[in-house]
Design an enzyme around this catalytic site. Structure first.
Site, short mmCIF file in Angstrom:
data_model
loop_
_atom_site.label_atom_id
_atom_site.label_comp_id
_atom_site.label_asym_id
_atom_site.label_seq_id
_atom_site.Cartn_x
_atom_site.Cartn_y
_atom_site.Cartn_z
N HIS A 161 -7.29 -6.15 0.25
CA HIS A 161 -6.26 -5.24 0.18
C HIS A 161 -5.12 -5.81 1.12
O HIS A 161 -3.92 -5.34 0.93
CB HIS A 161 -6.69 -3.86 0.92
CG HIS A 161 -5.64 -2.89 0.98
ND1 HIS A 161 -5.25 -2.28 -0.34
CD2 HIS A 161 -4.91 -2.26 1.81
CE1 HIS A 161 -4.43 -1.20 -0.44
NE2 HIS A 161 -4.08 -1.39 1.10
N LEU A 182 -9.17 -0.25 8.79
CA LEU A 182 -8.98 -1.57 8.98
C LEU A 182 -10.21 -2.28 8.27
O LEU A 182 -10.02 -3.37 7.46
CB LEU A 182 -8.90 -2.05 10.31
CG LEU A 182 -7.79 -1.71 11.03
CD1 LEU A 182 -7.88 -2.10 12.55
CD2 LEU A 182 -6.46 -2.19 10.38
N ALA A 183 -11.39 -1.91 8.21
CA ALA A 183 -12.74 -2.61 7.86
C ALA A 183 -12.64 -2.29 6.41
O ALA A 183 -12.99 -3.20 5.69
CB ALA A 183 -13.77 -1.68 8.39
N ILE A 184 -12.10 -1.25 5.76
CA ILE A 184 -12.07 -0.99 4.40
C ILE A 184 -10.96 -1.79 3.63
O ILE A 184 -11.28 -2.65 2.66
CB ILE A 184 -11.61 0.45 3.87
CG1 ILE A 184 -13.20 1.30 4.22
CG2 ILE A 184 -11.40 0.80 2.70
CD1 ILE A 184 -12.74 2.86 3.93
N GLN A 185 -9.93 -2.01 4.44
CA GLN A 185 -8.77 -2.90 4.05
C GLN A 185 -9.35 -4.30 3.90
O GLN A 185 -9.01 -5.06 2.81
CB GLN A 185 -7.56 -2.91 4.89
CG GLN A 185 -6.91 -1.39 5.14
CD GLN A 185 -5.57 -1.59 5.75
OE1 GLN A 185 -4.69 -1.92 5.17
NE2 GLN A 185 -5.77 -0.95 6.81
N ASP A 241 -10.00 -5.88 -3.87
CA ASP A 241 -9.56 -4.86 -3.26
C ASP A 241 -10.25 -3.55 -3.65
O ASP A 241 -10.45 -3.34 -4.71
CB ASP A 241 -7.95 -4.60 -3.54
CG ASP A 241 -7.29 -3.58 -3.00
OD1 ASP A 241 -7.81 -2.71 -2.02
OD2 ASP A 241 -5.89 -3.46 -2.77
N SER A 258 0.84 -1.34 0.07
CA SER A 258 0.06 -0.05 0.00
C SER A 258 0.82 1.25 0.13
O SER A 258 1.56 1.41 -0.86
CB SER A 258 -1.14 -0.23 1.11
OG SER A 258 -1.96 0.81 1.03
N LEU A 259 0.62 2.32 1.12
CA LEU A 259 1.79 3.18 1.01
C LEU A 259 3.03 2.91 1.05
O LEU A 259 3.81 3.69 0.46
CB LEU A 259 1.37 4.14 2.35
CG LEU A 259 2.08 5.30 2.77
CD1 LEU A 259 2.11 6.13 1.41
CD2 LEU A 259 1.64 5.74 3.98
#
Length: 254
Positions: free
Chosen positions: A235, A144-147, A207, A82-83
């Site tokens: 993700h 965290l939920a989105i990941q 993702d 990710s980042l």
């Protein structure tokens, strides 16, 4: 400043760079198996985990890359999630002689959705910045939920991420805000033509932050790179599918 680096295993050097809001502990699920094949250098990026953020820091992607270069081996494979993928990419651009192979996981040279470019909607990043000014804990929980969204065992993924995150000190509010700014502003799509070394790009088909449609676009732009999509992952494929992740990483790493 002092960057925390956990070193374990034997073999070719592999540097692991975590994503936004996280720390190096997120790799602990794959560390036992990876350390059988690689000498791991698990980095806490400045402002996260055990790496403090100096008060006078002029935060930028270039600065992050230079700080990481100070603590990694001379000729290592860089794996950025990710980042962390942006940081690894920046190092590959500015210190190509230091990089054996670039590996990006659920990452993109441009995270922000733009005309004909899939990514994170600007309003999503804006909302996270607003949330950071209020409840830090709620912001991390939401991220965290989105990941984990879309993963076949999302609850377990979130629980695992939360557990590892709690093992180390909370991230710096400045690092969180500046990290979001980098996700919104950095665009390395043209710059990455400057990296002609081996580049392995790994994605999760489910993702929602780095859509799978990014993969063929980058395949066309960078035909020398290799991409692989984990069919049932979101993700964080190294958390949801650790055995499959290690298998393909080992197979595709030069």
């Amino acid at each position: 400043m002092s960057i925390t680096v956990e070193r374990i295993g034997a073999g070719p050097d592999l540097v692991l760079l975590h994503g936004w809001g996280m720390n190096g502990a997120v790799w602990h699920g794959v560390t036992p198996e990876l350390s059988r094949h690689f000498r791991l250098h698990i980095v806490d990026l400045p402002g996260f985990g055990g790496s403090p953020l100096p008060d006078d820091t002029k935060y930028s992607l270039e600065w992050l890359a230079e700080e990481v270069v100070k603590v990694i081996p001379e000729h290592a494979s860089l794996l950025g999630w990710s980042l962390g993928g942006l940081v690894a990419s920046q190092i590959a651009l500015t210190h190509p002689q230091r990089v054996r192979q670039l590996i990006t996981v659920a990452s993109s040279p441009c995270f922000l959705a733009q005309d004909e470019w899939p990514g994170i909607a600007p309003k999503v990043l804006d909302n996270f910045q607003l949330m950071l000014k209020g409840d830090f804990g709620q912001t991390i929980e939401r991220f965290l939920a989105i990941q984990a969204m879309g993963s076949e065992h999302a609850r377990d993924d979130i629980r695992q991420l939360r557990h590892w995150l709690s093992e180390r000190p909370q991230p710096s509010p400045v690092a969180l805000a500046e990290g979001l700014r980098l996700l919104a502003e950095v665009d390395l799509r043209d710059a990455m033509h400057g990296w002609q070394g081996p580049w392995l790009r790994l994605y999760g088909r489910l993702d929602s932050l780095v859509p799978r449609s990014v993969a063929p676009l980058l395949n066309a732009r960078f035909p020398h790179s290799i991409s692989f999509i984990f069919e049932k992952a979101s993700h964080a494929p190294f958390i949801s599918h650790p055995q499959e992740f290690v298998y393909h990483l080992q197979k595709l790493t030069v």
